[in-house]
Scaffold this motif. Structure first.
Motif, PDB file in Angstrom:
ATOM      1  N   SER A 129       0.836  -1.200   0.000  1.00  0.00           N
ATOM      2  CA  SER A 129       0.000   0.000   0.000  1.00  0.00           C
ATOM      3  C   SER A 129       0.874   1.255   0.000  1.00  0.00           C
ATOM      4  O   SER A 129       2.046   1.213   0.404  1.00  0.00           O
ATOM      5  N   PRO A 130       0.328   2.394  -0.453  1.00  0.00           N
ATOM      6  CA  PRO A 130       1.102   3.648  -0.426  1.00  0.00           C
ATOM      7  C   PRO A 130       1.659   3.979   0.955  1.00  0.00           C
ATOM      8  O   PRO A 130       2.781   4.469   1.076  1.00  0.00           O
ATOM      9  N   ASP A 131       0.876   3.719   2.012  1.00  0.00           N
ATOM     10  CA  ASP A 131       1.361   4.004   3.365  1.00  0.00           C
ATOM     11  C   ASP A 131       2.571   3.147   3.701  1.00  0.00           C
ATOM     12  O   ASP A 131       3.540   3.628   4.318  1.00  0.00           O
ATOM     13  N   GLU A 132       2.529   1.871   3.303  1.00  0.00           N
ATOM     14  CA  GLU A 132       3.664   0.988   3.571  1.00  0.00           C
ATOM     15  C   GLU A 132       4.879   1.394   2.750  1.00  0.00           C
ATOM     16  O   GLU A 132       6.017   1.380   3.246  1.00  0.00           O
ATOM     17  N   LEU A 133       4.657   1.765   1.485  1.00  0.00           N
ATOM     18  CA  LEU A 133       5.770   2.191   0.630  1.00  0.00           C
ATOM     19  C   LEU A 133       6.401   3.474   1.154  1.00  0.00           C
ATOM     20  O   LEU A 133       7.615   3.675   1.051  1.00  0.00           O
ATOM     21  N   GLN A 134       5.585   4.346   1.730  1.00  0.00           N
ATOM     22  CA  GLN A 134       6.074   5.622   2.255  1.00  0.00           C
ATOM     23  C   GLN A 134       7.090   5.401   3.373  1.00  0.00           C
ATOM     24  O   GLN A 134       8.044   6.179   3.539  1.00  0.00           O
ATOM     25  N   GLU A 135       6.905   4.338   4.131  1.00  0.00           N
ATOM     26  CA  GLU A 135       7.773   4.073   5.274  1.00  0.00           C
ATOM     27  C   GLU A 135       9.033   3.301   4.886  1.00  0.00           C
ATOM     28  O   GLU A 135       9.927   3.117   5.721  1.00  0.00           O
ATOM     29  N   MET A 136       9.121   2.870   3.630  1.00  0.00           N
ATOM     30  CA  MET A 136      10.254   2.051   3.211  1.00  0.00           C
ATOM     31  C   MET A 136      11.458   2.899   2.822  1.00  0.00           C
ATOM     32  O   MET A 136      11.338   4.071   2.461  1.00  0.00           O
ATOM     33  N   ASP A 137      12.621   2.288   2.885  1.00  0.00           N
ATOM     34  CA  ASP A 137      13.834   2.888   2.344  1.00  0.00           C
ATOM     35  C   ASP A 137      13.664   2.993   0.832  1.00  0.00           C
ATOM     36  O   ASP A 137      13.321   2.000   0.174  1.00  0.00           O
ATOM     37  N   PRO A 138      13.857   4.185   0.235  1.00  0.00           N
ATOM     38  CA  PRO A 138      13.694   4.339  -1.222  1.00  0.00           C
ATOM     39  C   PRO A 138      14.480   3.318  -2.033  1.00  0.00           C
ATOM     40  O   PRO A 138      14.070   2.931  -3.126  1.00  0.00           O
ATOM     41  N   ALA A 139      15.592   2.851  -1.486  1.00  0.00           N
ATOM     42  CA  ALA A 139      16.416   1.870  -2.210  1.00  0.00           C
ATOM     43  C   ALA A 139      15.720   0.528  -2.336  1.00  0.00           C
ATOM     44  O   ALA A 139      16.092  -0.295  -3.176  1.00  0.00           O
ATOM     45  N   ASP A 140      14.708   0.294  -1.489  1.00  0.00           N
ATOM     46  CA  ASP A 140      14.010  -0.991  -1.509  1.00  0.00           C
ATOM     47  C   ASP A 140      12.783  -0.996  -2.407  1.00  0.00           C
ATOM     48  O   ASP A 140      12.140  -2.034  -2.576  1.00  0.00           O
ATOM     49  N   LEU A 141      12.422   0.157  -2.994  1.00  0.00           N
ATOM     50  CA  LEU A 141      11.202   0.232  -3.794  1.00  0.00           C
ATOM     51  C   LEU A 141      11.277  -0.631  -5.045  1.00  0.00           C
ATOM     52  O   LEU A 141      10.248  -1.098  -5.537  1.00  0.00           O
ATOM     53  N   ALA A 142      12.481  -0.830  -5.567  1.00  0.00           N
ATOM     54  CA  ALA A 142      12.636  -1.654  -6.776  1.00  0.00           C
ATOM     55  C   ALA A 142      13.134  -3.047  -6.417  1.00  0.00           C
ATOM     56  O   ALA A 142      13.861  -3.679  -7.190  1.00  0.00           O
TER      57      ALA A 142
END
Length: 400
Positions: free
Chosen positions: A207-220
């Motif tokens: 979810s967007p909320d979960e992605l918001q809390e992630m390290d940007p390096a982990d998005l891919a």
């Protein structure tokens, strides 16, 4: 939010039309004989997760319109193995359904689950659906040629008959999936067997909320995806989600009592029919059926004159589920009053109007599946979907 999205729309939208023509030609017999002048770009548009280009081949025995669908994450920087797994099994599931049922579904011409190809992005190529999106026959047009939502609840006698024809045709079409039953809940996985698929897990973006809390390096990476595991029994399917989403709280605070009360209500629901249709201790083996994840107006094509269904598109995230959540469920546009954001003041259709259409659809589904078939779940399927959304979430509903 661009900063937390896995999508790379800018790169995907910048792919030249020439490359789309080249990759289409690659999948057509004798396509190497086609020249750039033998293709016509019709239109391009974006869905929630894909870019689509409609292309017409103007000459030869395979002349006609084709769709090339490219994931918004389909770039070298964003594409991961789990995306590839989902794409190739989507394409193979469509071909499997087309081969084993009479359901109207686009023919898959070819696909690539990698970025190393002529297009520079993964894709699925299909023949374009015949007919028009069903919202064009469900609504009258206003003076600007747009769907007249304001007067949708006051159809003419002719339009009402076309709506009934459409609903009955859609029920018959979806009932074609009744011949396909599987041994578990999950994604049809063709990686080990192209003929007889296994049931594998399926994946979706957090979810967007979960992605918001992630390290940007982990998005891919795979960390940006949620896994939905497989299940052999529908009760396990729901109990697992309940224990994960609403675990019992041993605290003695008032809020803990409220949370535990909600869990008790949900536990009572999933301990009753139809959620406990088959118990693990019985000798009967439970079967599962296919579920279209977005059966709504834009993905149902029909004859503009008669309202008869001509094609069902967008089988992304199609998977196997318990019978009461499967193909016999009501289409999304007939369940809007069951969703949290529904408002009578702003609704296109009022609940009592939707009841009329739901009854038409349910009766047609029972006719197609028999009184003891899955049509018996149709009329109450919005309730079952609500329980599922409370446990697993839903892209259509927000918070239950």
């Amino acid at each position: 939010d661009k900063d937390i999205s896995r999508a790379d729309w800018e790169t995907i939208l910048a792919i030249p039309q020439t490359l789309f023509n080249i990759v289409l030609a690659k999948h057509l017999p004798n396509g190497s004989q086609l020249t750039e002048h033998n293709f016509r770009f019709v239109e391009g548009f974006e869905g929630g997760f894909h870019h689509v280009r409609l292309i017409e081949v103007l000459v030869g025995p395979h002349a006609g319109k084709y769709v090339v669908k490219v994931p918004s994450t389909g770039t070298a920087a964003c594409w991961i193995d789990l995306d590839a797994y989902m794409l190739r099994n989507e394409a193979k599931t469509m071909s499997y359904i087309r081969k084993h049922t009479s359901i109207a579904i686009p023919e898959v011409i070819g696909f690539s689950d990698a970025v190393e190809n002529e297009l520079g992005a993964p894709y699925i190529i299909m023949r374009a659906a015949e007919g028009v999106p069903s919202y064009q026959i469900w609504f009258e047009q206003d003076k600007d040629g747009d769907p007249d939502m304001e007067n949708a609840g006051m159809p003419s006698e002719e339009l009402m008959q076309k709506r009934v024809t459409f609903l009955r045709s859609l029920a018959r079409t979806m009932s074609s999936l009744k011949t396909l039953e599987f041994k578990g809940a999950g994604l049809l996985d063709f990686d080990e067997d192209e003929v007889d698929p296994d049931i594998g897990p399926w994946y979706l973006s957090k979810s967007p909320d979960e992605l918001q809390e992630m390290d940007p390096a982990d998005l891919a990476t795979a960390k940006s995806m949620d896994v939905r595991r497989t299940f052999d029994y529908s009760h396990h399917y729901h109990q697992h989600a309940l224990d994960k989403t609403w675990p019992y709280d041993n605290d003695t605070t008032p809020m803990a009592y409220v949370d535990n009360g909600r869990r008790f209500v949900m536990q009572t629901i999933i301990n009753s029919e139809p959620f406990t249709k088959v118990k693990e201790s019985t000798t009967d083996k439970e079967t599962f059926v296919l579920h279209h994840d977005d059966l709504d107006f834009q993905n149902i094509y029909c004859d503009p004159e008669t309202g008869e269904v001509t094609s069902i598109i967008d089988w992304d995230k199609c998977r196997t589920v318990p019978h009461y959540l499967g193909y016999a469920s009501l289409p999304i546009f007939l369940t809007l009053d069951w969703l949290p954001h529904y408002s009578i003041d702003e609704a296109t259709h009022l609940p009592w109007d939707l009841d009329i259409y739901r009854q038409v659809y349910a009766e047609a589904m029972i006719e197609a599946t028999g009184p003891e078939g899955d049509g018996k779940y149709t009329l109450k399927s919005a309730m079952y979907a609500g329980v599922h959304a409370a446990l697993y979430g839903s892209s259509h509903s927000g918070s239950i």
